[in-house]
Design an enzyme around this catalytic site. Structure first.
Site, PDB file in Angstrom:
ATOM      1  N   LYS A 113      49.379 -11.781  37.155  1.00 38.96           N
ATOM      2  CA  LYS A 113      49.551 -12.841  35.967  1.00 38.96           C
ATOM      3  C   LYS A 113      49.845 -12.143  34.640  1.00 38.96           C
ATOM      4  CE  LYS A 113      46.552 -16.000  38.204  1.00 38.96           C
ATOM      5  NZ  LYS A 113      45.886 -15.383  39.473  1.00 38.96           N
ATOM      6  N   ARG A 114      50.936 -11.399  34.810  1.00 41.35           N
ATOM      7  CA  ARG A 114      51.116 -10.616  33.583  1.00 41.35           C
ATOM      8  C   ARG A 114      51.956 -11.237  32.878  1.00 41.35           C
ATOM      9  NH1 ARG A 114      47.447  -7.531  34.690  1.00 41.35           N
ATOM     10  NH2 ARG A 114      47.576  -5.274  35.291  1.00 41.35           N
TER      11      ARG A 114
END
Length: 304
Positions: A113-114
Site C-alpha cells: 500500500k505504498r
C-alpha cells in the site's frame, strides 16, 4: 532464459516482449482459478504454528504457504507489514519468500500500500517492481489518496517492466467511506479513481494496437475493492468494468463474505475480473501441509 524473478532484466530482452501483468494474470486465472492466497504471518498465527516471532519464523511460515499453494492457485499476496515488523531479518525473509513463490510459478502481489509523490514514489516503484530488485513482485498495492496523479512514477515503472498495480478504491474498513464515498464535483472519490485507472488501461491497450475487443486482456492497473463493500460501487457511481481492471477482493472467508455476496456485489465483473483473496481462513489450518492444501483446495473450488 528467465531470471529468478520470472523475466529477463531489461539489458537482456526488449520490454515489448514482456507480457503485461493483466495478460499474465488472465492466463493464470484461466489455468488456476480466481483464488489468491494471502501470506500473513500474524503473531497469533506464528504462535499457533509453533514458530518464533523472528525473521526466521516468518520465512518458514511463508515458505510453507508457498509450497502448499504452488500448482493449486496462481497468485499469492504477502502482507508486507507482517514481515517488516521483524526488521532487517523480516524483510530478508520477505524477499526470500517472494523469490521462492515466483520460482514456483506463482504471481506475487506485494501488499505494501505504498503512496507518495515524485521521486519518493519512483523509489518505491523501483524497490517493488524493478525485475532485479530484491523485493521484485509482479504487482504492488498502492494508495491514490495523495491524488491519482501521484501514482505516475509507479504506473510508468509498471508499464516499463510488465508489472501491475492494485489501487485502493473501495476498501472494507468502515472508515474508508469517509474519503472514498465523499463527493468531489459530480463524482465520488472512488468513482474518480476507478475512471482514472480505466483511462490508463484503455490508453495502454490502444498503444499496443490491441484491436480484438471481443477478448481483450485485463488491464495492468487494477483496483482493490473489498468483498464486503463491492455492493456500494453502484451507489458510488464506480464502474468496475470500464477498462477491464483486475479487481482484488479481500474479505472472503474469515472476514464474512461468501461467494454469493461476491457475485451479488461485483455483478458482471465477477466472472472475468475478480481475484478473491483468502488469508486467515486458510492459514489457521497450518502448519501441517495437508491442512493448508485441503483449505486451499476447498476455497479455490468454492470461489471458482
Amino acid at each position: 532464459m528467465q531470471s529468478a524473478f520470472g523475466w529477463l532484466p531489461r539489458s537482456e530482452t526488449r520490454m515489448s516482449e514482456v507480457l503485461d501483468f493483466g495478460a499474465r494474470l488472465q492466463e493464470t486465472m484461466v489455468r488456476h482459478g480466481r483464488l489468491c492466497v494471502g501470506i500473513d504471518p500474524h503473531p497469533d498465527l506464528l504462535a499457533q504454528w509453533g514458530l518464533p516471532e523472528t525473521g526466521g519464523g516468518v520465512r518458514r511460515f511463508g515458505e510453507a504457504v508457498v509450497e502448499a499453494a504452488a500448482g493449486r492457485v496462481g497468485v499469492v499476496k504477502p502482507q508486507v507489514a507482517f514481515f517488516e515488523r521483524y526488521g532487517v531479518a523480516g524483510m530478508e525473509a520477505l524477499a526470500a519468500v517472494q523469490r521462492s513463490a515466483r520460482e514456483a510459478g506463482l504471481l506475487v502481489i506485494s501488499d505494501a500500500k505504498r503512496g507518495d509523490i515524485g521521486s519518493t514514489m519512483a523509489a518505491y516503484a523501483h524497490a517493488w517492481l524493478h525485475p532485479e530488485s530484491e523485493f521484485a513482485a509482479d504487482a504492488l498495492t498502492v494508495s491514490p489518496f495523495l491524488g491519482f496523479g501521484s501514482l505516475g512514477p509507479a504506473i510508468e515503472a509498471a508499464e516499463a517492466y510488465g508489472a501491475g498495480l492494485f489501487v485502493l478504491a473501495l476498501t472494507s474498513n468502515p472508515e474508508g467511506g469517509e474519503v472514498q464515498l465523499a463527493r468531489r464535483g459530480d463524482r465520488s472519490v472512488a468513482g474518480q479513481i476507478a475512471e482514472a485507472a480505466a483511462r490508463r488501461n484503455i490508453e495502454r491497450r490502444e498503444g499496443h494496437n490491441v484491436r480484438d475487443v471481443s477478448h481483450p486482456a485485463l488491464g495492468h492497473i487494477g483496483l482493490v475493492v473489498g468483498a464486503t463493500t463491492a455492493s456500494t460501487a453502484q451507489q458510488a457511481e464506480v464502474d468496475l468494468t470500464r477498462g477491464l481492471p483486475p479487481l482484488l477482493a479481500p474479505g472472503y472467508g474469515a472476514q464474512g463474505a461468501s461467494v454469493a455476496d461476491l457475485r451479488e456485489g461485483f455483478g458482471s465483473a465477477f466472472d472475468h475480473q475478480v481475484l478473491v483473496n483468502s488469508s486467515r481462513a486458510i492459514l489457521v489450518q497450518g502448519p501441517q501441509r495437508a491442512g493448508l492444501v485441503d483449505a486451499i483446495d476447498r476455497a479455490r473450488d468454492d470461489v471458482s
